[in-house]
Design a protein around this motif. Sequence first.
Motif, short mmCIF file in Angstrom:
data_model
loop_
_atom_site.label_atom_id
_atom_site.label_comp_id
_atom_site.label_asym_id
_atom_site.label_seq_id
_atom_site.Cartn_x
_atom_site.Cartn_y
_atom_site.Cartn_z
N ALA A 1 -0.46 -1.08 6.15
CA ALA A 1 -0.56 -0.70 7.56
C ALA A 1 -1.78 -1.33 8.23
CB ALA A 1 -0.61 0.82 7.69
N GLU A 2 -2.84 -1.56 7.47
CA GLU A 2 -4.05 -2.15 8.04
C GLU A 2 -3.77 -3.54 8.63
OE1 GLU A 2 -8.34 -3.74 6.45
OE2 GLU A 2 -7.52 -1.93 5.52
N ILE A 3 -2.86 -4.29 8.03
CA ILE A 3 -2.50 -5.61 8.56
C ILE A 3 -1.85 -5.45 9.93
CG2 ILE A 3 -1.00 -7.63 8.19
CD1 ILE A 3 -3.55 -7.52 6.43
N GLY A 4 -0.95 -4.50 10.05
CA GLY A 4 -0.32 -4.25 11.34
C GLY A 4 -1.32 -3.82 12.39
N GLU A 5 -2.25 -2.97 12.00
CA GLU A 5 -3.28 -2.50 12.93
C GLU A 5 -4.16 -3.65 13.41
OE1 GLU A 5 -5.05 0.58 10.59
OE2 GLU A 5 -3.33 1.92 10.89
N ILE A 6 -4.51 -4.57 12.51
CA ILE A 6 -5.30 -5.75 12.88
C ILE A 6 -4.56 -6.56 13.95
CG2 ILE A 6 -6.14 -8.01 12.05
CD1 ILE A 6 -6.80 -6.56 9.38
N LEU A 7 -3.23 -6.59 13.85
CA LEU A 7 -2.41 -7.35 14.80
C LEU A 7 -2.08 -6.57 16.07
CD1 LEU A 7 0.01 -8.97 12.21
CD2 LEU A 7 -1.81 -10.11 13.48
N GLY A 8 -2.61 -5.37 16.18
CA GLY A 8 -2.40 -4.57 17.38
C GLY A 8 -1.09 -3.81 17.40
N ILE A 9 -0.46 -3.65 16.25
CA ILE A 9 0.81 -2.94 16.17
C ILE A 9 0.55 -1.43 16.08
CG2 ILE A 9 2.90 -2.57 14.81
CD1 ILE A 9 2.60 -5.48 13.82
N ASP A 10 1.24 -0.66 16.92
CA ASP A 10 1.20 0.80 16.81
C ASP A 10 2.17 1.16 15.69
OD1 ASP A 10 1.27 3.55 17.07
OD2 ASP A 10 2.21 3.53 19.05
N ILE A 11 1.65 1.28 14.49
CA ILE A 11 2.47 1.40 13.29
C ILE A 11 3.53 2.50 13.40
CG2 ILE A 11 2.44 1.89 10.79
CD1 ILE A 11 1.25 -0.85 11.59
N GLU A 12 3.14 3.69 13.79
CA GLU A 12 4.07 4.82 13.79
C GLU A 12 5.11 4.77 14.89
OE1 GLU A 12 2.08 8.55 13.22
OE2 GLU A 12 1.19 7.86 11.34
N SER A 13 5.04 3.74 15.77
CA SER A 13 6.08 3.57 16.78
C SER A 13 7.28 2.81 16.24
CB SER A 13 5.52 2.84 18.01
OG SER A 13 5.30 1.47 17.71
N GLY A 14 7.16 2.30 15.01
CA GLY A 14 8.25 1.54 14.40
C GLY A 14 9.38 2.43 13.91
N GLN A 15 10.46 1.79 13.50
CA GLN A 15 11.60 2.50 12.94
C GLN A 15 11.20 3.13 11.61
OE1 GLN A 15 14.72 2.91 14.28
NE2 GLN A 15 15.17 4.21 12.54
N PRO A 16 11.23 4.47 11.49
CA PRO A 16 10.83 5.09 10.23
C PRO A 16 11.88 4.89 9.14
CG PRO A 16 11.50 6.77 11.80
CD PRO A 16 11.58 5.45 12.51
N GLY A 17 11.42 4.84 7.92
CA GLY A 17 12.29 4.73 6.77
C GLY A 17 11.56 5.25 5.55
N GLU A 18 12.24 5.28 4.43
CA GLU A 18 11.63 5.74 3.20
C GLU A 18 11.83 4.71 2.10
OE1 GLU A 18 13.30 9.58 2.30
OE2 GLU A 18 11.78 10.59 3.52
N VAL A 19 10.82 4.61 1.25
CA VAL A 19 10.91 3.75 0.07
C VAL A 19 10.43 4.57 -1.12
CG1 VAL A 19 10.62 1.55 1.27
CG2 VAL A 19 8.60 2.78 0.48
N SER A 20 10.89 4.20 -2.31
CA SER A 20 10.40 4.86 -3.51
C SER A 20 9.89 3.80 -4.48
CB SER A 20 11.49 5.72 -4.16
OG SER A 20 12.58 4.92 -4.56
N GLY A 21 8.86 4.17 -5.20
CA GLY A 21 8.24 3.26 -6.15
C GLY A 21 8.84 3.42 -7.54
N VAL A 22 8.28 2.69 -8.47
CA VAL A 22 8.75 2.70 -9.85
C VAL A 22 8.69 4.10 -10.44
CG1 VAL A 22 8.30 1.79 -12.17
CG2 VAL A 22 8.09 0.31 -10.18
N ALA A 23 7.64 4.85 -10.09
CA ALA A 23 7.47 6.20 -10.63
C ALA A 23 8.28 7.24 -9.85
CB ALA A 23 5.99 6.58 -10.62
N GLY A 24 9.02 6.80 -8.83
CA GLY A 24 9.88 7.71 -8.09
C GLY A 24 9.25 8.38 -6.88
N GLN A 25 7.98 8.09 -6.61
CA GLN A 25 7.35 8.70 -5.44
C GLN A 25 7.98 8.13 -4.18
OE1 GLN A 25 5.98 6.33 -7.31
NE2 GLN A 25 4.69 4.99 -6.11
#
Length: 130
Positions: free
Chosen positions: A44-68
Amino acid sequence: MKFGYKKFDHFYRPVIPIKVKYKGLSVGYEVLIDSGADLCIFDAEIGEILGIDIESGQPGEVSGVAGQISTIFVHTVTIEIGGHSKIIDVGFLPRVADGHNYGVVGQYGFFDQFVVAFDYAKKEIELTVR
């Protein structure tokens, strides 16, 4: 385009440099080429550097190898690799690769844009633009 693997601790990983661009701004970033990842995820820090309002994007979910499960926010950005630009969708997530400072590029947004050849014996990645 050919890139060398990068060493992290005792392991070599296919991590390459890219530029991420958004509305006239750009930032250098490194990404892990991950054939097991469904999509591209950047800190998210990369998006913030570029001036992107991160939480205004399309929300979604991802899971990692451990299932989180983590919430991402998807935005359209341009990535540049070796002088080649591609417009892709990226999920932004805080602390993508804790301690490593790189994002992940996956099937949708990267492997559909480039032909990727891994040669671990030579510690080399070759990309061909589609």
